[in-house]
Design a protein around this motif. Sequence first.
Motif, mmCIF file in Angstrom:
data_model
loop_
_atom_site.group_PDB
_atom_site.id
_atom_site.type_symbol
_atom_site.label_atom_id
_atom_site.label_comp_id
_atom_site.label_asym_id
_atom_site.label_seq_id
_atom_site.Cartn_x
_atom_site.Cartn_y
_atom_site.Cartn_z
ATOM 1 N N ASP A 112 27.861 -24.455 8.921
ATOM 2 C CA ASP A 112 28.815 -25.556 8.854
ATOM 3 C C ASP A 112 28.340 -26.726 9.699
ATOM 4 N N TYR A 113 29.210 -27.694 9.878
ATOM 5 C CA TYR A 113 28.876 -28.941 10.571
ATOM 6 C C TYR A 113 28.303 -28.676 11.964
ATOM 7 N N ASP A 114 28.832 -27.681 12.647
ATOM 8 C CA ASP A 114 28.359 -27.395 14.001
ATOM 9 C C ASP A 114 26.930 -26.871 14.026
ATOM 10 N N TYR A 115 26.475 -26.321 12.943
ATOM 11 C CA TYR A 115 25.139 -25.719 12.907
ATOM 12 C C TYR A 115 24.048 -26.781 12.908
ATOM 13 N N TRP A 116 24.240 -27.850 12.146
ATOM 14 C CA TRP A 116 23.151 -28.810 11.951
ATOM 15 C C TRP A 116 23.054 -29.807 13.091
ATOM 16 N N THR A 117 21.846 -30.299 13.306
ATOM 17 C CA THR A 117 21.585 -31.260 14.365
ATOM 18 C C THR A 117 22.031 -32.655 13.937
ATOM 19 N N THR A 118 22.032 -33.562 14.900
ATOM 20 C CA THR A 118 22.366 -34.956 14.607
ATOM 21 C C THR A 118 21.434 -35.521 13.545
#
Length: 450
Positions: A112-118
Amino acid sequence: MYSGKQPLSIINTRPPKLSSVNQFNRNFFRKDIPLLAVRVSAPKAGIFLKTPVLKGFLLHIPKVKTVVHNESNPQERLVLLGTADQEKLSPDARTFIVQEGLEIVQYLLTLDYDYWTTDEILEAVLPENTSEGTPTSFATAGHLGLCVAHVNLKDEYLSFKNIIGQVILDKNPNIKTVVNKLNNIHTQFRFFEMELLAGVPEYIVTVNESGCKFTFDFSKVYWNSRLHHEHERLVSLFNPGDVVVDVFAGVGPFALPAAKRGCVVLANDLNPESTKWAQINVINNHLTDRIRIFCEDGATFIRRITKEVWENPFPESGEVRSATQQRRELRKQPVKQQTPPRQGSKRISHFVMNLPDSAISFLPSFKNMFSELKNHPEFPEVYQNMPVVHCYCFTRELEFEAANIDIRNRVSTALNCSIEDSGVLHFVRRVAPNKDMYCISFALPQEVLL
């Protein structure tokens, strides 16, 4: 059937691509990846991971554990495999699993969103026709969860500035505010104007640097964290007891460390916000007996400060001691009657001029600076050596030799006196693709001062 001689296909963990920036929503960034997993008892999980026959079939994805808890049975673990197809496992691997009495089950890995880096999130958000790379570079001011992050966005990214700011805020828990530095520089006080991209509009931060604590309003003064090493380099050239004049002192990044080193400092800045915070920082760092703050035009300050030091020198105060050292000394020694402090030096050792955009234009203010003092009987002894100026500047010459000629010519013109063979030129940093920052340090020529 998989032979075991070729690696498993690489699992695509990239986030889903947005077709429109208006679709930006954290819940959009979700990806379900079907995998196989092997159920094992908790004690055997570590042994299973080390089995040679399974090498190459285990899941290896950054930030994802290969072994997870089996939610339906707390006594079991699930060892994740890098495929969803049993046919891609080698015969030896499948035989081993059967012989061990283990079971292969389906497992759904959710990213989810928390997994991927900026970088990964912004790459999915921004159009493919933008410049190569994502605008995730930023500098910070502050610490302990009170940081302000500042970016310098190119024009092509301005349509996405709020999303960029929000993603940076989301991915960095210590940041509370994200701003974009605008190309506009405050005409009089020379700090960058900025706009809020994300977070709260709170700009008062505290920074620890060179053993000092600096507090200031980042939206109203100039501060550059990238100059930390330059502050340390220059202050290391000063000796305890030196009188240092900081013409464009800001909130004190040169002045406070110099005072900590044992110098006495006269710190000036035209911006009243800078001098307000500089005075606060002097008090907070217990340096009131070593730093005097002024709020004047730089040219006026240069012309009069020599006489100020001569007529009103700092009292001699000895080496800098920490509060702990002072308390220990008081406990060891009986209280003595205080004696008047000895008079300090009348001689200015260094002038610091950290205003690279225009510092050279202030050099004519040194002309005839000693005109009122040169006939004083003590003058020849006090000023056996002339003060050293450390003048920061920009140049468009990107080769050192060309930059050296350019800067020395400009300084010589401003002083109406050649300094071609004197002093030292130091490269500070590249501030833009075609713009470098330097510091030139040289002793002021007598013919200029007298």
